[in-house]
Design a protein around this motif. Structure first.
Motif, PDB file in Angstrom:
ATOM      1  N   MET A   1      87.905  23.378  75.061  1.00  0.00           N
ATOM      2  CA  MET A   1      87.588  24.765  74.733  1.00  0.00           C
ATOM      3  C   MET A   1      87.010  24.917  73.328  1.00  0.00           C
ATOM      4  O   MET A   1      86.148  25.769  73.102  1.00  0.00           O
ATOM      5  CB  MET A   1      88.825  25.654  74.906  1.00  0.00           C
ATOM      6  N   PHE A   2      87.466  24.091  72.393  1.00  0.00           N
ATOM      7  CA  PHE A   2      86.902  24.136  71.042  1.00  0.00           C
ATOM      8  C   PHE A   2      85.416  23.788  71.074  1.00  0.00           C
ATOM      9  O   PHE A   2      84.584  24.518  70.541  1.00  0.00           O
ATOM     10  CB  PHE A   2      87.659  23.189  70.112  1.00  0.00           C
ATOM     11  N   PHE A   3      85.083  22.665  71.717  1.00  0.00           N
ATOM     12  CA  PHE A   3      83.686  22.257  71.774  1.00  0.00           C
ATOM     13  C   PHE A   3      82.843  23.221  72.600  1.00  0.00           C
ATOM     14  O   PHE A   3      81.683  23.475  72.282  1.00  0.00           O
ATOM     15  CB  PHE A   3      83.539  20.826  72.299  1.00  0.00           C
ATOM     16  N   TYR A   4      83.413  23.772  73.656  1.00  0.00           N
ATOM     17  CA  TYR A   4      82.683  24.735  74.468  1.00  0.00           C
ATOM     18  C   TYR A   4      82.386  26.002  73.659  1.00  0.00           C
ATOM     19  O   TYR A   4      81.277  26.516  73.679  1.00  0.00           O
ATOM     20  CB  TYR A   4      83.483  25.079  75.725  1.00  0.00           C
ATOM     21  N   GLY A   5      83.373  26.493  72.926  1.00  0.00           N
ATOM     22  CA  GLY A   5      83.183  27.686  72.110  1.00  0.00           C
ATOM     23  C   GLY A   5      82.172  27.484  70.989  1.00  0.00           C
ATOM     24  O   GLY A   5      81.303  28.328  70.763  1.00  0.00           O
ATOM     25  N   VAL A   6      82.279  26.369  70.277  1.00  0.00           N
ATOM     26  CA  VAL A   6      81.327  26.071  69.199  1.00  0.00           C
ATOM     27  C   VAL A   6      79.917  25.893  69.775  1.00  0.00           C
ATOM     28  O   VAL A   6      78.938  26.356  69.183  1.00  0.00           O
ATOM     29  CB  VAL A   6      81.768  24.827  68.398  1.00  0.00           C
ATOM     30  N   ALA A   7      79.823  25.265  70.936  1.00  0.00           N
ATOM     31  CA  ALA A   7      78.516  25.074  71.575  1.00  0.00           C
ATOM     32  C   ALA A   7      77.877  26.416  71.901  1.00  0.00           C
ATOM     33  O   ALA A   7      76.695  26.636  71.606  1.00  0.00           O
ATOM     34  CB  ALA A   7      78.669  24.236  72.845  1.00  0.00           C
ATOM     35  N   GLN A   8      78.646  27.323  72.489  1.00  0.00           N
ATOM     36  CA  GLN A   8      78.102  28.641  72.827  1.00  0.00           C
ATOM     37  C   GLN A   8      77.674  29.390  71.565  1.00  0.00           C
ATOM     38  O   GLN A   8      76.617  30.030  71.546  1.00  0.00           O
ATOM     39  CB  GLN A   8      79.143  29.459  73.599  1.00  0.00           C
ATOM     40  N   TYR A   9      78.460  29.293  70.509  1.00  0.00           N
ATOM     41  CA  TYR A   9      78.127  29.951  69.246  1.00  0.00           C
ATOM     42  C   TYR A   9      76.806  29.412  68.682  1.00  0.00           C
ATOM     43  O   TYR A   9      75.929  30.176  68.285  1.00  0.00           O
ATOM     44  CB  TYR A   9      79.261  29.765  68.237  1.00  0.00           C
ATOM     45  N   LEU A  10      76.669  28.077  68.668  1.00  0.00           N
ATOM     46  CA  LEU A  10      75.453  27.483  68.110  1.00  0.00           C
ATOM     47  C   LEU A  10      74.225  27.792  68.954  1.00  0.00           C
ATOM     48  O   LEU A  10      73.136  28.018  68.411  1.00  0.00           O
ATOM     49  CB  LEU A  10      75.627  25.967  67.960  1.00  0.00           C
ATOM     50  N   ILE A  11      74.365  27.819  70.260  1.00  0.00           N
ATOM     51  CA  ILE A  11      73.224  28.136  71.119  1.00  0.00           C
ATOM     52  C   ILE A  11      72.766  29.572  70.884  1.00  0.00           C
ATOM     53  O   ILE A  11      71.571  29.831  70.707  1.00  0.00           O
ATOM     54  CB  ILE A  11      73.579  27.894  72.603  1.00  0.00           C
ATOM     55  N   VAL A  12      73.703  30.502  70.841  1.00  0.00           N
ATOM     56  CA  VAL A  12      73.343  31.906  70.606  1.00  0.00           C
ATOM     57  C   VAL A  12      72.765  32.077  69.204  1.00  0.00           C
ATOM     58  O   VAL A  12      71.752  32.768  69.017  1.00  0.00           O
ATOM     59  CB  VAL A  12      74.558  32.827  70.826  1.00  0.00           C
ATOM     60  N   LEU A  13      73.370  31.446  68.211  1.00  0.00           N
ATOM     61  CA  LEU A  13      72.851  31.532  66.842  1.00  0.00           C
ATOM     62  C   LEU A  13      71.446  30.955  66.761  1.00  0.00           C
ATOM     63  O   LEU A  13      70.567  31.524  66.111  1.00  0.00           O
ATOM     64  CB  LEU A  13      73.793  30.798  65.879  1.00  0.00           C
ATOM     65  N   GLY A  14      71.206  29.835  67.433  1.00  0.00           N
ATOM     66  CA  GLY A  14      69.871  29.241  67.451  1.00  0.00           C
ATOM     67  C   GLY A  14      68.851  30.145  68.106  1.00  0.00           C
ATOM     68  O   GLY A  14      67.707  30.251  67.647  1.00  0.00           O
ATOM     69  N   LEU A  15      69.243  30.817  69.172  1.00  0.00           N
ATOM     70  CA  LEU A  15      68.317  31.740  69.837  1.00  0.00           C
ATOM     71  C   LEU A  15      68.033  32.957  68.961  1.00  0.00           C
ATOM     72  O   LEU A  15      66.904  33.467  68.936  1.00  0.00           O
ATOM     73  CB  LEU A  15      68.880  32.172  71.186  1.00  0.00           C
ATOM     74  N   LEU A  16      69.028  33.421  68.215  1.00  0.00           N
ATOM     75  CA  LEU A  16      68.809  34.549  67.307  1.00  0.00           C
ATOM     76  C   LEU A  16      67.933  34.156  66.125  1.00  0.00           C
ATOM     77  O   LEU A  16      67.162  34.970  65.620  1.00  0.00           O
ATOM     78  CB  LEU A  16      70.144  35.098  66.808  1.00  0.00           C
ATOM     79  N   ARG A  17      68.051  32.929  65.681  1.00  0.00           N
ATOM     80  CA  ARG A  17      67.256  32.460  64.536  1.00  0.00           C
ATOM     81  C   ARG A  17      65.829  32.067  64.925  1.00  0.00           C
ATOM     82  O   ARG A  17      65.058  31.636  64.091  1.00  0.00           O
ATOM     83  CB  ARG A  17      67.946  31.274  63.871  1.00  0.00           C
ATOM     84  N   GLU A  18      65.523  32.205  66.200  1.00  0.00           N
ATOM     85  CA  GLU A  18      64.163  31.891  66.664  1.00  0.00           C
ATOM     86  C   GLU A  18      63.146  32.787  65.969  1.00  0.00           C
ATOM     87  O   GLU A  18      62.029  32.379  65.672  1.00  0.00           O
ATOM     88  CB  GLU A  18      64.107  32.095  68.179  1.00  0.00           C
ATOM     89  N   ASN A  19      63.548  33.997  65.675  1.00  0.00           N
ATOM     90  CA  ASN A  19      62.712  34.938  64.962  1.00  0.00           C
ATOM     91  C   ASN A  19      62.857  34.654  63.467  1.00  0.00           C
ATOM     92  O   ASN A  19      63.947  34.744  62.918  1.00  0.00           O
ATOM     93  CB  ASN A  19      63.130  36.371  65.290  1.00  0.00           C
ATOM     94  N   ASN A  20      61.781  34.309  62.801  1.00  0.00           N
ATOM     95  CA  ASN A  20      61.831  33.938  61.375  1.00  0.00           C
ATOM     96  C   ASN A  20      62.300  35.067  60.472  1.00  0.00           C
ATOM     97  O   ASN A  20      62.794  34.830  59.394  1.00  0.00           O
ATOM     98  CB  ASN A  20      60.463  33.451  60.903  1.00  0.00           C
ATOM     99  N   ASN A  21      62.145  36.312  60.920  1.00  0.00           N
ATOM    100  CA  ASN A  21      62.500  37.451  60.071  1.00  0.00           C
ATOM    101  C   ASN A  21      63.983  37.784  60.098  1.00  0.00           C
ATOM    102  O   ASN A  21      64.460  38.538  59.272  1.00  0.00           O
ATOM    103  CB  ASN A  21      61.707  38.693  60.512  1.00  0.00           C
ATOM    104  N   LEU A  22      64.722  37.209  61.013  1.00  0.00           N
ATOM    105  CA  LEU A  22      66.138  37.525  61.163  1.00  0.00           C
ATOM    106  C   LEU A  22      66.970  36.749  60.152  1.00  0.00           C
ATOM    107  O   LEU A  22      66.911  35.541  60.079  1.00  0.00           O
ATOM    108  CB  LEU A  22      66.618  37.210  62.574  1.00  0.00           C
TER     109      LEU A  22
END
Length: 91
Positions: free
Chosen positions: A68-89
């Protein structure tokens, strides 16, 4: 694996397809976004491997917390990476 062979193969195919799509983002997004999503996908694969090993091979100490730790961190990093796709964010 018995009756679970077909569902496991389907799950493996879908997981590898998702990882391939994450890899294909390399030239379409900035480096930070790409790395966050790839690291998240690798952690997701670690969590899935841990879960499968405990189901079909051997349950190890604190396996549920580990998964669950790795699953939670993985989901966080994937969502954060998708949000950072926009350079202005700025997060």
């Amino acid at each position: 694996m018995g009756d679970f062979l077909i569902p496991i193969l389907i799950f493996l195919f879908v997981t590898l397809l998702a990882f391939q799509f994450a890899l294909l983002r390399k030239k379409a997004v900035n480096k930070q976004s790409y790395l966050l999503v790839i690291i998240g996908m690798l952690l997701f694969l670690i969590a899935d491997t841990s879960s499968v090993l405990s189901s079909f091979y051997h349950h190890f100490t604190n396996q549920d917390i580990f998964t669950m730790f790795f699953y939670g961190v993985a989901q966080y990093l994937i969502v954060l990476g998708l949000l950072r796709e926009n350079n202005n964010l700025k997060i």
